[in-house]
Structure formats: structure tokens, C-alpha cells
Enzyme design. Sequence first.
Site, PDB file in Angstrom:
ATOM      1  N   CYS A  42     -43.797  10.310 -14.063  1.00 11.23           N
ATOM      2  CA  CYS A  42     -44.701  11.279 -13.427  1.00 11.23           C
ATOM      3  C   CYS A  42     -45.833  10.534 -12.709  1.00 11.23           C
ATOM      4  CB  CYS A  42     -45.279  12.217 -14.488  1.00 11.23           C
ATOM      5  SG  CYS A  42     -46.315  13.525 -13.778  1.00 11.23           S
ATOM      6  N   ASP A  44     -48.789  11.318 -12.742  1.00 14.01           N
ATOM      7  CA  ASP A  44     -50.023  11.473 -13.533  1.00 14.01           C
ATOM      8  C   ASP A  44     -50.739  10.133 -13.718  1.00 14.01           C
ATOM      9  OD1 ASP A  44     -51.798  11.763 -15.898  1.00 14.01           O
ATOM     10  OD2 ASP A  44     -50.910  13.760 -16.009  1.00 14.01           O
ATOM     11  N   ARG A  46     -52.646   9.091 -15.836  1.00 11.55           N
ATOM     12  CA  ARG A  46     -52.790   8.601 -17.219  1.00 11.55           C
ATOM     13  C   ARG A  46     -51.529   7.943 -17.756  1.00 11.55           C
ATOM     14  NH1 ARG A  46     -54.344  14.455 -19.300  1.00 11.55           N
ATOM     15  NH2 ARG A  46     -52.583  14.814 -17.885  1.00 11.55           N
ATOM     16  N   HIS A  98     -43.853  13.159 -19.831  1.00 11.59           N
ATOM     17  CA  HIS A  98     -44.982  13.031 -20.769  1.00 11.59           C
ATOM     18  C   HIS A  98     -45.447  14.404 -21.216  1.00 11.59           C
ATOM     19  CE1 HIS A  98     -48.350  14.130 -17.965  1.00 11.59           C
ATOM     20  NE2 HIS A  98     -47.417  13.851 -17.082  1.00 11.59           N
ATOM     21  N   CYS A 101     -47.798  17.483 -19.378  1.00 14.90           N
ATOM     22  CA  CYS A 101     -47.557  17.316 -17.936  1.00 14.90           C
ATOM     23  C   CYS A 101     -47.965  18.591 -17.161  1.00 14.90           C
ATOM     24  CB  CYS A 101     -46.081  17.018 -17.694  1.00 14.90           C
ATOM     25  SG  CYS A 101     -45.699  16.722 -15.949  1.00 14.90           S
TER      26      CYS A 101
END
Length: 213
Positions: A42, A44, A46, A98, A101
Site C-alpha cells: 500500500c 500508506d 506508515r 496492512h 488501511c
Amino acid sequence: MDQYLQIFENNKAWVKSKLSADEHFFEKLASDQKPHFLYIGCSDSRVPANVIMGLDEGEVFVHRNIANLVVSTDNNINAVIQYAVEHLGIEHIIVCGHYGCGGIKAALHPTDMGQLNSWLQTLRDVYRIHQKELDEIIDPHKKFDRLVELNVIEQCVNIVKIDHVQRKWYKTGLPKIHAWVYDLHNGLLKELPVNLGEYFSSIRNIYDLKIED
Ligand code: CO
């Protein structure tokens, strides 16, 4: 200092630290890449691929998009997978979702999100395929977590649907495809207990392209 300008300072400090450990670091890295893994994860912020896997520069080929999707009409990911398998000879493809998400959360709560609507539709399709199992989960957090996991599994299956992957997979058993989930709350990766070969066999009559060499 301005956050943007700070990046160039960070970069210089990183170069300095690499060269102090090995003065030929960049020469060696520039000469070739031989990563053993393709990581599809992803976007993302993080979930940084190299960091969570503890891998250095040159060790992992990376593709990231919202909710780690493998969409058959996406030229970008098709090119990445083909290059990884046929040219880099990568034998391990990891799809890593994750928990928490945002893409999955949006798919669970349909609203008009403009350009994102068509991208999130793939996730809604995953929901539809597994609707019975998901709708039996009462706890909304558990349902959210399970859709994260099922999405990873479906994206792994989407890789096996690709013609050149099938050609190699049936002949050599490679690339090995791994379904992972990363937990934002503790930083741990886990491999999902799924037998992709068995799962694909159950739908092989639909997706097997019967590719002959
Ligand atoms: Co995400």
C-alpha cells in the site's frame, strides 16, 4: 528549516554515512540490481517496504498503490510484474496489506470519492466475492481486518491470472507468491495461512489460460 529543504540535508547526511561505511557503495549499487523479492504494498506512508523488511538498497523491487491492488488493466503493475519475473528473475512476489488501511475502510463504507471510485471498486468486488464470510462477522473491527486479509489473498490470485506468470508457475512452481499483512500497531509482519495453489486450483477452470510453450 523548511520541511521540504530539509530533505536535501537528509540526503547529504545519508550519502555521507553510506560512504563512510563503504567508499564504493554507490559504484557497486549503480552497476546492477539483483533483488530477490518483488514487494507489492500500500502507498500508506506508515508502511515503508525496505524499512519493515529490514532490507537494504538493491534488495527489493517495489510497487505501491492504494490498498495494494493487482488490477489486470493497470499497465503500471503489469509492467512491474513482467519486468520482475522475466528480466530480474525474481522468485518471490509478496503482496503486503496492512490493518487500518484507508482504502479498505473506504470500500466498506461506500461514498462518492470521485476518481477513487473506480479504484475502490476492485475492493468492493473482493467484498462481494467473500460477502457471506464477511457479513457473518459482527465486530466491525474484525470485519475490517478480515477484508484486509481477503484483499491480499485475492490480489495474490490476480497475479496467478496473468499469462506469463501462469506459463512459469505451472512449469517451475515459480514465482512463489506470498500473502502478508503488516500490523501498524506493533510493527509486525505476518504471512497469512493460505494455500494459494489449492485456492487457484478451485478456480482454475475459470482462469487457466492453458498456455503452451
Ligand atoms: Co493502506
